[in-house]
Design an enzyme around this catalytic site. Structure first.
Site, PDB file in Angstrom:
ATOM      1  N   ASP A   1       5.509  -9.935 -44.940  1.00 44.52           N
ATOM      2  CA  ASP A   1       5.279  -8.576 -44.450  1.00 44.52           C
ATOM      3  C   ASP A   1       6.268  -8.192 -43.358  1.00 44.52           C
ATOM      4  O   ASP A   1       6.265  -7.049 -42.887  1.00 44.52           O
ATOM      5  CB  ASP A   1       3.843  -8.424 -43.927  1.00 44.52           C
ATOM      6  CG  ASP A   1       3.488  -9.449 -42.872  1.00 44.52           C
ATOM      7  OD1 ASP A   1       3.453 -10.640 -43.222  1.00 44.52           O
ATOM      8  OD2 ASP A   1       3.251  -9.082 -41.708  1.00 44.52           O
TER       9      ASP A   1
ATOM     10  N   GLY B   1      -1.185  -4.193 -43.472  1.00 47.77           N
ATOM     11  CA  GLY B   1      -0.941  -2.776 -43.198  1.00 47.77           C
ATOM     12  C   GLY B   1      -0.585  -2.526 -41.744  1.00 47.77           C
ATOM     13  O   GLY B   1      -0.645  -3.404 -40.888  1.00 47.77           O
TER      14      GLY B   1
ATOM     15  N   ASP C   1      10.622  -5.987 -37.071  1.00 47.26           N
ATOM     16  CA  ASP C   1       9.511  -6.644 -36.366  1.00 47.26           C
ATOM     17  C   ASP C   1       9.977  -7.764 -35.436  1.00 47.26           C
ATOM     18  O   ASP C   1       9.853  -8.949 -35.737  1.00 47.26           O
ATOM     19  CB  ASP C   1       8.465  -7.165 -37.363  1.00 47.26           C
ATOM     20  CG  ASP C   1       7.690  -6.017 -37.995  1.00 47.26           C
ATOM     21  OD1 ASP C   1       7.605  -4.954 -37.363  1.00 47.26           O
ATOM     22  OD2 ASP C   1       7.187  -6.172 -39.118  1.00 47.26           O
TER      23      ASP C   1
END
Length: 465
Positions: free
Chosen positions: A243, A85, A253
């Protein structure tokens, strides 16, 4: 100012945690992407005002925002973590650009969330400036990517191995939904949530898809193009965990990412990638591995298990030919051969470059003006290859339009960060201006195209968490 329409916040509460950004003590604007602000229909002048900076720092939540931290899981270096998360990011909401395109507005480094896992939820200045520079270069090169709207200093200290100045990045994306988002619900066998997420992604990104299988096909195709674009730039993501793979196909990211200087296919920079799992040459195979995890999540929604597994497997296997076609097209363009060049010609050139540690960017760009030969110690070997290449009558204009004059070289980024730590933003601003004009040749930027001196070579990059 922001006209929000928050579709993700309308999904079930299991998808996220409602959380406010944590205010900071002395916010100061470091950089604002005025061109992106215009693209989003935002008033750059207002964003630069104290009121705008307060929003960009997380001190003020604008009207219509519904701040949240997204839930997701993920395979990290092959090991599965069922709950990750957004541990240091808050999604303010979604806005519609003047052309009707939907974008997430996210604050990265905005404080703790329920997913912080003992982390401070903050970012320090270095990774914020790195992501700003690299993501905007990628956008200028036409690579699907998240974007950087602003960087704000917090006036507070972040502790990593030492005391560092804090910062917040305002990140813009088509969405922040990841393969790991699907894994979060798949591992919990929450089929209702998986169906809701699938429907949401189809409506948001792939409206032509009419089923979970069609969604898988679309994501496979999008990732094939994105990874081929990375490879053609010598870009190494550094942490291709599930992720960190966006289902939109965007690059997301930018942690320990880097661009190769001297070419070698097994190049690794990330300090945490000790086994070379995410080396440059491994990125296509890792993309397949990640897509297989995505497919596994969708299988329960695809009907009878046997046929569903077979169909999903076939879909993932389509990555290879799609990627190979995209790779050959991009490297053909880099050599000035439009269409489908001889693959052997491309591979011979890359093998020659690897043997002689030729600079990736300077070699390809040097094909325009004849300086590529200077990147090789064995000039005769280059000449032999060049004779076959020139026989194909390469288009020098295509080479010039495809190969950048400069890239975000690791040593230049580190120099800009080091200067910023002394409150000198001039190197960052100069580099930022040059990188968003990657094909522009200017004498005052010549030094930014140079390969690093031996003492300047950056061997390791770091996540910043």
């Amino acid at each position: 100012m922001f006209q929000f329409d928050n579709s993700y916040a309308r999904l079930p509460r299991s998808f996220y945690a409602a959380v406010m950004p944590t205010p900071v003590s002395r916010p100061r604007l470091l950089a604002l992407n005025r061109d992106l602000a215009a693209r989003l229909g935002l008033d750059a002048g207002w964003l630069e005002s104290p009121e705008g900076v307060s929003v960009l720092a997380g001190n003020t939540v604008p009207q219509g925002a519904e701040p949240l931290a997204q839930a997701y899981a993920g395979h990290q270096f092959g090991g599965f973590v069922p709950q990750l998360g957004d541990g240091r990011a808050v999604l303010l909401g979604e806005i519609m650009a003047p052309d009707g395109t939907r974008f997430d507005i996210q604050l990265k480094g905005s404080g703790q969330t329920p997913f912080s896992r003992r982390g401070d939820g903050r970012a320090w200045l270095g990774p914020v400036l790195r992501e700003y520079l690299v993501s905007e270069f990628m956008a200028a090169m036409g690579v699907p990517t998240t974007r950087a709207l602003a960087a704000v200093a917090t006036g507070e200290t972040v502790w990593r191995e030492t005391a560092l100045p804090g910062a917040v990045l305002t990140r813009v994306a088509a969405s922040h939904i990841r393969v790991g988002t699907f894994q979060y619900f798949a591992v919990r066998d929450d089929r209702a949530a998986l169906q809701a997420l699938t429907d949401h992604v189809i409506a948001r990104h792939y409206p032509q898809a009419d089923s979970p299988l069609a969604l898988l096909d679309a994501v496979v195709a999008a990732q094939a193009e994105t990874i081929a674009a990375w490879m053609a730039l010598g870009f190494i993501h550094g942490v291709m965990n599930t992720d960190n793979m966006a289902v939109s196909g965007e690059t997301i990211d930018y942690g320990p990412c880097a661009f190769m200087d001297a070419y070698h296919p097994q190049t690794v920079f990330s300090s945490i990638d000790r086994q070379g799992r995410y080396a440059w040459a491994n990125q296509p195979q890792i993309a397949v591995w990640n897509l297989a995890q995505f497919a596994t999540c969708l299988i329960p929604l695809m009907g009878e298990e046997g046929p569903a597994v077979e169909a999903a497997t076939e879909s993932v296997h389509r990555f290879a030919p799609l990627y190979q076609a995209a790779w050959l097209r991009r490297f053909g363009d880099k050599l000035g051969i439009e269409g489908a060049p001889n693959r052997q010609l491309v591979e011979r050139f890359l093998t020659l470059m690897a043997r002689q540690r030729a600079d990736f960017t300077r070699t390809f760009r040097g094909l325009v003006d004849g300086t590529a030969r200077d990147e090789f110690t064995d000039r005769a070997a280059f000449d032999a290859w060049a004779a076959d290449w020139q026989a194909l009558r390469p288009d020098l204009g295509l080479i010039a339009r495809t190969n950048p004059v400069r890239i975000p070289r690791n040593h230049r980024i580190e120099q800009a960060i080091a200067a910023a730590l002394t409150d000198d933003l001039a190197p960052f601003r100069r580099l930022s201006q040059a990188l968003v004009q990657p094909f522009e040749t200017r004498p005052e930027w010549d030094d930014l195209s140079a390969a690093p001196l031996p003492a300047e070579i950056v061997h390791h990059t770091f996540c910043g968490t």
